[in-house]
Design a protein around this motif. Structure first.
Motif, mmCIF file in Angstrom:
data_model
loop_
_atom_site.group_PDB
_atom_site.id
_atom_site.type_symbol
_atom_site.label_atom_id
_atom_site.label_comp_id
_atom_site.label_asym_id
_atom_site.label_seq_id
_atom_site.Cartn_x
_atom_site.Cartn_y
_atom_site.Cartn_z
ATOM 1 N N SER A 10 75.216 -27.103 4.922
ATOM 2 C CA SER A 10 76.601 -27.572 4.765
ATOM 3 C C SER A 10 77.069 -27.489 3.310
ATOM 4 O O SER A 10 77.879 -28.304 2.863
ATOM 5 N N ALA A 11 76.604 -26.476 2.582
ATOM 6 C CA ALA A 11 76.996 -26.339 1.171
ATOM 7 C C ALA A 11 78.510 -26.294 1.037
ATOM 8 O O ALA A 11 79.187 -25.545 1.740
ATOM 9 N N CYS A 12 79.030 -27.122 0.133
ATOM 10 C CA CYS A 12 80.470 -27.130 -0.137
ATOM 11 C C CYS A 12 80.757 -26.820 -1.601
ATOM 12 O O CYS A 12 81.920 -26.691 -1.993
ATOM 13 N N ALA A 13 79.716 -26.668 -2.408
ATOM 14 C CA ALA A 13 79.881 -26.295 -3.818
ATOM 15 C C ALA A 13 78.574 -25.699 -4.323
ATOM 16 O O ALA A 13 77.493 -26.098 -3.890
ATOM 17 N N VAL A 14 78.715 -24.752 -5.236
ATOM 18 C CA VAL A 14 77.555 -24.170 -5.906
ATOM 19 C C VAL A 14 77.860 -24.067 -7.393
ATOM 20 O O VAL A 14 79.002 -23.800 -7.778
ATOM 21 N N GLY A 15 76.840 -24.311 -8.188
ATOM 22 C CA GLY A 15 76.936 -24.114 -9.631
ATOM 23 C C GLY A 15 75.781 -23.258 -10.080
ATOM 24 O O GLY A 15 74.675 -23.354 -9.530
#
Length: 189
Positions: free
Chosen positions: A17-22
Motif C-alpha cells: 500500500s505504498a503511498c510515498a517513496v523517497g
C-alpha cells in the motif's frame, strides 16, 4: 556502484500500500540527489494510524500515478546497486511485495540496513530509531516524509563511514562484518 537510500510510507498495514517513496543518492562522501513522490496505492484505504504518522490522505493521492509509473525511472538505479534503508526489512519488504503485486520483477541489488549500522557504530540505550540517531548526529529532517527519511538514512550511513574511517559505504559494511544480502533476480541476457 550506485548507492541509494530508500524509504516508503504506506496507506495501511499492507506492505503493498505504498503511498510515498523517497530516494537519496550517495556519491563519494555526500548526498548528491534527492527525490520524493506521492503515489496512488492499489486501493484508497488509508488507516487512521498511518495518516497520523505521515499525514498523507486519500485525496492527496487519488489522481496521482501508481507505483509502477512512479518507480519506473529508478529501477535501473536500484538494479545492481547498494540500497540503504533504516529498518530495511520494512522498506525493502514494501518494495518487493509491491513489485510482485504489480507483476514486476524485483531487481537484483545488495542492501544494507542503517539501523544495524547505527546499532554498531552509534549504540545508545535510548535506541537507534531513525529520528533518535539523526537527532544525536545533528541531522535535521522532517520525520515520516519519505524523501526526508531517505535523506536522513543516507546521512547516517555517511556519518558512520566518517566515524569508522571507512573508505565508503561498501567498505563500512565489510568493516562492520554485515552480510551483503542480495535481493531479486539478474537478467540472463
Amino acid at each position: 556502484m550506485t548507492i541509494i537510500a530508500i524509504d516508503f510510507e504506506t496507506a495501511n498495514e499492507r506492505r503493498d500500500s505504498a503511498c510515498a517513496v523517497g530516494l537519496a543518492w550517495i556519491e563519494g562522501d555526500a548526498v548528491i540527489r534527492r527525490e520524493s513522490h506521492l503515489m496512488r496505492p492499489p486501493e484508497l484505504r488509508f488507516s487512521p494510524g498511518n495518516i497520523r504518522v505521515h499525514g498523507i490522505r486519500p485525496a492527496d493521492v487519488r489522481h496521482l500515478p501508481a507505483f509502477p509509473e512512479v518507480m519506473a525511472p529508478y529501477l535501473d538505479d536500484l538494479a545492481e546497486g547498494l540500497v540503504l534503508a533504516h529498518n530495511a526489512s520494512f522498506d525493502l519488504g514494501v518494495l518487493r511485495v509491491t513489485l510482485a503485486a504489480y507483476g514486476l520483477p524485483v531487481p537484483a541489488f545488495a542492501h544494507l540496513c542503517t539501523l544495524q549500522v547505527a546499532r554498531r557504530v552509534f549504540p545508545n540505550p535510548a535506541g537507534c530509531g531513525l529520528s533518535k540517531v539523526a537527532d544525536r548526529l545533528g541531522i535535521r529532517f522532517a520525520h515520516h516524509d519519505a524523501g526526508e527519511d531517505a535523506y536522513a538514512c543516507a546521512e547516517i550511513a555517511l556519518a558512520a563511514v566518517r566515524a569508522q574511517a571507512a573508505q565508503d559505504v561498501p567498505h563500512l559494511r565489510r568493516m562492520l562484518g554485515l552480510a551483503q544480502v542480495r535481493t531479486g533476480v539478474r537478467d540472463a541476457a
